[in-house]
Motif scaffolding. Structure first.
Motif, PDB file in Angstrom:
ATOM      1  N   THR A   1       0.317  -1.054  -0.139  1.00 22.77           N
ATOM      2  CA  THR A   1      -0.033   0.060   0.097  1.00 22.77           C
ATOM      3  C   THR A   1       0.947   0.884   0.221  1.00 22.77           C
ATOM      4  OG1 THR A   1       0.253  -0.265   1.985  1.00 22.77           O
ATOM      5  CG2 THR A   1      -2.328  -1.038   1.160  1.00 22.77           C
ATOM      6  N   GLU A   2       2.145   1.495   0.904  1.00 18.26           N
ATOM      7  CA  GLU A   2       2.780   2.569   0.758  1.00 18.26           C
ATOM      8  C   GLU A   2       3.289   2.325  -0.755  1.00 18.26           C
ATOM      9  OE1 GLU A   2       4.984   2.773   4.896  1.00 18.26           O
ATOM     10  OE2 GLU A   2       4.756   0.588   4.172  1.00 18.26           O
ATOM     11  N   PHE A   3       3.819   1.942  -1.469  1.00 20.34           N
ATOM     12  CA  PHE A   3       4.461   2.026  -2.671  1.00 20.34           C
ATOM     13  C   PHE A   3       3.470   2.456  -3.469  1.00 20.34           C
ATOM     14  CE2 PHE A   3       5.452  -0.211  -6.179  1.00 20.34           C
ATOM     15  CZ  PHE A   3       6.918  -0.569  -6.916  1.00 20.34           C
ATOM     16  N   PHE A   4       2.498   1.668  -3.988  1.00 18.40           N
ATOM     17  CA  PHE A   4       1.897   1.700  -5.019  1.00 18.40           C
ATOM     18  C   PHE A   4       1.535   4.139  -4.514  1.00 18.40           C
ATOM     19  CE2 PHE A   4       1.470  -2.464  -6.285  1.00 18.40           C
ATOM     20  CZ  PHE A   4       1.450  -2.176  -7.191  1.00 18.40           C
ATOM     21  N   HIS A   5       0.867   3.906  -3.243  1.00 18.32           N
ATOM     22  CA  HIS A   5       1.065   5.003  -2.519  1.00 18.32           C
ATOM     23  C   HIS A   5       1.823   6.444  -3.396  1.00 18.32           C
ATOM     24  CE1 HIS A   5      -0.521   8.974  -0.139  1.00 18.32           C
ATOM     25  NE2 HIS A   5       0.957   9.543   0.118  1.00 18.32           N
ATOM     26  N   LEU A   6       3.042   6.044  -2.709  1.00 16.71           N
ATOM     27  CA  LEU A   6       4.015   6.624  -3.385  1.00 16.71           C
ATOM     28  C   LEU A   6       4.560   6.572  -4.984  1.00 16.71           C
ATOM     29  CD1 LEU A   6       7.271   5.445  -0.492  1.00 16.71           C
ATOM     30  CD2 LEU A   6       5.737   8.032  -0.863  1.00 16.71           C
ATOM     31  N   VAL A   7       4.028   5.453  -5.305  1.00 13.42           N
ATOM     32  CA  VAL A   7       3.974   6.069  -6.953  1.00 13.42           C
ATOM     33  C   VAL A   7       3.520   7.384  -7.603  1.00 13.42           C
ATOM     34  CG1 VAL A   7       3.604   4.972  -8.497  1.00 13.42           C
ATOM     35  CG2 VAL A   7       5.242   3.596  -7.685  1.00 13.42           C
ATOM     36  N   LYS A   8       1.841   6.763  -7.046  1.00 10.92           N
ATOM     37  CA  LYS A   8       0.986   8.296  -6.952  1.00 10.92           C
ATOM     38  C   LYS A   8       2.025   9.337  -6.601  1.00 10.92           C
ATOM     39  CE  LYS A   8      -3.787   9.709  -6.928  1.00 10.92           C
ATOM     40  NZ  LYS A   8      -4.973   9.003  -6.309  1.00 10.92           N
ATOM     41  N   GLU A   9       2.283   9.249  -5.524  1.00 11.79           N
ATOM     42  CA  GLU A   9       2.293  10.754  -5.073  1.00 11.79           C
ATOM     43  C   GLU A   9       4.185  11.089  -5.762  1.00 11.79           C
ATOM     44  OE1 GLU A   9       4.875  11.094  -0.413  1.00 11.79           O
ATOM     45  OE2 GLU A   9       2.053  11.819  -0.370  1.00 11.79           O
ATOM     46  N   MET A  10       4.767  10.632  -5.735  1.00 19.57           N
ATOM     47  CA  MET A  10       6.302  10.710  -6.028  1.00 19.57           C
ATOM     48  C   MET A  10       6.022  10.565  -8.133  1.00 19.57           C
ATOM     49  SD  MET A  10       8.145   9.227  -2.615  1.00 19.57           S
ATOM     50  CE  MET A  10       9.888   9.592  -3.094  1.00 19.57           C
ATOM     51  N   CYS A  11       5.992   9.794  -8.262  1.00 19.02           N
ATOM     52  CA  CYS A  11       6.253   9.531  -9.845  1.00 19.02           C
ATOM     53  C   CYS A  11       4.542   9.638 -10.375  1.00 19.02           C
ATOM     54  CB  CYS A  11       6.477   8.136 -10.290  1.00 19.02           C
ATOM     55  SG  CYS A  11       7.841   7.600  -8.873  1.00 19.02           S
ATOM     56  N   HIS A  12       3.486  10.007  -9.823  1.00 23.73           N
ATOM     57  CA  HIS A  12       2.597  10.376 -10.561  1.00 23.73           C
ATOM     58  C   HIS A  12       1.763   9.436 -11.672  1.00 23.73           C
ATOM     59  CE1 HIS A  12       3.994  14.374  -8.998  1.00 23.73           C
ATOM     60  NE2 HIS A  12       4.741  14.387 -10.042  1.00 23.73           N
ATOM     61  N   LEU A  13       2.242   8.427 -11.445  1.00 19.75           N
ATOM     62  CA  LEU A  13       1.086   7.450 -11.810  1.00 19.75           C
ATOM     63  C   LEU A  13       0.169   6.463 -11.470  1.00 19.75           C
ATOM     64  CD1 LEU A  13       4.339   6.127 -13.517  1.00 19.75           C
ATOM     65  CD2 LEU A  13       2.767   7.195 -14.585  1.00 19.75           C
ATOM     66  N   GLU A  14      -0.521   6.033 -11.450  1.00 20.20           N
ATOM     67  CA  GLU A  14      -1.465   5.385 -10.345  1.00 20.20           C
ATOM     68  C   GLU A  14      -1.830   4.386 -11.118  1.00 20.20           C
ATOM     69  OE1 GLU A  14      -6.188   6.788  -8.471  1.00 20.20           O
ATOM     70  OE2 GLU A  14      -4.930   7.809 -10.056  1.00 20.20           O
ATOM     71  N   PHE A  15      -1.778   3.045 -10.289  1.00 18.89           N
ATOM     72  CA  PHE A  15      -2.046   1.882 -10.324  1.00 18.89           C
ATOM     73  C   PHE A  15      -2.577   1.433  -9.302  1.00 18.89           C
ATOM     74  CE2 PHE A  15       2.317   2.123 -11.882  1.00 18.89           C
ATOM     75  CZ  PHE A  15       1.905   1.675 -13.554  1.00 18.89           C
ATOM     76  N   GLU A  16      -3.554   0.049 -10.086  1.00 21.91           N
ATOM     77  CA  GLU A  16      -4.154  -0.752  -8.547  1.00 21.91           C
ATOM     78  C   GLU A  16      -3.486  -1.052  -7.688  1.00 21.91           C
ATOM     79  OE1 GLU A  16      -7.889  -4.142  -7.896  1.00 21.91           O
ATOM     80  OE2 GLU A  16      -6.594  -3.552  -9.756  1.00 21.91           O
ATOM     81  N   ALA A  17      -3.691  -0.297  -6.808  1.00 21.57           N
ATOM     82  CA  ALA A  17      -2.738  -0.845  -4.724  1.00 21.57           C
ATOM     83  C   ALA A  17      -3.226  -2.430  -4.489  1.00 21.57           C
ATOM     84  CB  ALA A  17      -3.269   0.279  -4.197  1.00 21.57           C
ATOM     85  N   LYS A  18      -2.946  -3.194  -4.967  1.00 19.47           N
ATOM     86  CA  LYS A  18      -2.807  -4.616  -4.538  1.00 19.47           C
ATOM     87  C   LYS A  18      -1.305  -5.527  -4.897  1.00 19.47           C
ATOM     88  CE  LYS A  18      -3.833  -6.741  -8.578  1.00 19.47           C
ATOM     89  NZ  LYS A  18      -4.856  -7.413  -9.670  1.00 19.47           N
ATOM     90  N   GLU A  19      -0.804  -6.511  -3.662  1.00 17.90           N
ATOM     91  CA  GLU A  19       0.310  -7.194  -4.233  1.00 17.90           C
ATOM     92  C   GLU A  19       0.611  -7.608  -5.622  1.00 17.90           C
ATOM     93  OE1 GLU A  19       2.440  -7.736  -1.849  1.00 17.90           O
ATOM     94  OE2 GLU A  19       1.413  -7.663   0.027  1.00 17.90           O
ATOM     95  N   ILE A  20       1.873  -7.217  -5.827  1.00 19.91           N
ATOM     96  CA  ILE A  20       2.160  -7.421  -7.441  1.00 19.91           C
ATOM     97  C   ILE A  20       2.719  -9.098  -7.185  1.00 19.91           C
ATOM     98  CG2 ILE A  20       4.252  -7.420  -8.895  1.00 19.91           C
ATOM     99  CD1 ILE A  20       4.911  -5.148  -7.758  1.00 19.91           C
ATOM    100  N   THR A  21       1.712 -10.115  -8.443  1.00 15.10           N
ATOM    101  CA  THR A  21       2.301 -10.876  -8.197  1.00 15.10           C
ATOM    102  C   THR A  21       2.548 -11.449  -9.810  1.00 15.10           C
ATOM    103  OG1 THR A  21       0.242 -11.825  -6.450  1.00 15.10           O
ATOM    104  CG2 THR A  21       0.527 -13.346  -7.930  1.00 15.10           C
ATOM    105  N   LYS A  22       3.997 -11.975 -10.082  1.00 14.61           N
ATOM    106  CA  LYS A  22       4.020 -12.163 -11.620  1.00 14.61           C
ATOM    107  C   LYS A  22       2.942 -13.249 -12.300  1.00 14.61           C
ATOM    108  CE  LYS A  22       6.920 -12.539 -14.504  1.00 14.61           C
ATOM    109  NZ  LYS A  22       6.526 -11.967 -15.779  1.00 14.61           N
TER     110      LYS A  22
END
Length: 246
Positions: A219-240
């Protein structure tokens, strides 16, 4: 624009490298090496620079092996017979500025505080090294032309084929199969959000020095992706997504 290989890692469809599509998508979605390099190639060519593609083998500290796939494109710009290496698509490791190189002998170049590179020149190839923590990291290798004695260049068709192989090629390709990087270079720092082996990490580099590093949850990871890199992805565990590349 931000760098991201999350879509590639998740097994999403191959990207469209048409310039119209890149202009539409890069500002809102970011992209990987080929998206960044093709867009920068088009911009540089449009404003009148002599620019060429250079296909490269990503090494990241490992030795070159015969049969390795070409998985990266850099750009070489020529201005009044002087060569400048540009690499907009190597995530947090992308040089912040063009690197002016003589291409004839091994040399060390500092392009800004904390950003020093060494181009190793051999008879048949070049290798670019990046100074990290007082020692050099071998980044990638590219070929030297036996005809011109300078860098061997490639074309758009080769870039399209390399991109297709990135998605469909056999074996393990780290950028596709091993890790996720979402990165952005600001005016004075490099932001690097990294996922591998179930762990999420934030690293911030300022003038070539690591100034912050901490572990995150998804959740922190995707929050920072949005806040710092201005990209929005669905906040869920990354599963290959397990694709079979044989």
């Amino acid at each position: 624009f931000p760098y991201q290989n999350l879509d590639l890692y998740l097994g999403k469809p191959k990207v469209n490298l048409s310039i119209s599509t890149l202009l539409e998508t890069m500002s809102v979605r970011g992209g990987h090496c080929y998206q960044h390099s093709e867009l920068m190639f088009a911009v540089l060519e449009h404003v009148g620079f002599h620019v060429e593609r250079v296909a490269s083998y990503v090494l990241l500290g490992k030795e070159f092996r015969e049969g390795m796939p070409l998985t990266h494109n850099i750009l070489m710009v020529t201005i009044d017979d002087e060569k400048y290496l540009c690499d907009p698509g190597f995530a947090a490791a992308s040089p912040r500025f063009p690197i002016k190189l003589n291409m004839l002998s091994t040399e060390e170049v500092t392009i800004s505080e904390g950003s020093t590179y060494r181009l190793e020149v051999q008879d048949q190839y070049y290798q670019l090294h990046w100074m990290m923590k007082e020692s050099y990291l071998l980044m990638y290798r590219f070929e030297r032309s036996s005809i011109t004695g300078s860098v061997k260049t490639s074309d758009r068709e080769t870039a399209l084929e390399m991109c297709r192989n990135l998605y469909e090629g056999p074996g393990i390709i780290p950028i596709r199969d091993k890790y996720v990087k979402i990165s952005l270079q600001t005016n004075d720092s490099t932001l690097d959000l990294y996922f591998a082996d179930g762990s999420y990490t934030l690293r911030i580099f300022t003038k070539g020095r690591l100034t912050e590093q901490r572990s995150l949850d998804y959740t922190e990871f995707f929050h920072l992706v949005k806040e710092m890199c201005h990209l929005e992805f669905e906040a869920k565990e990354i599963t290959k997504k397990h694709n079979i590349h044989s």
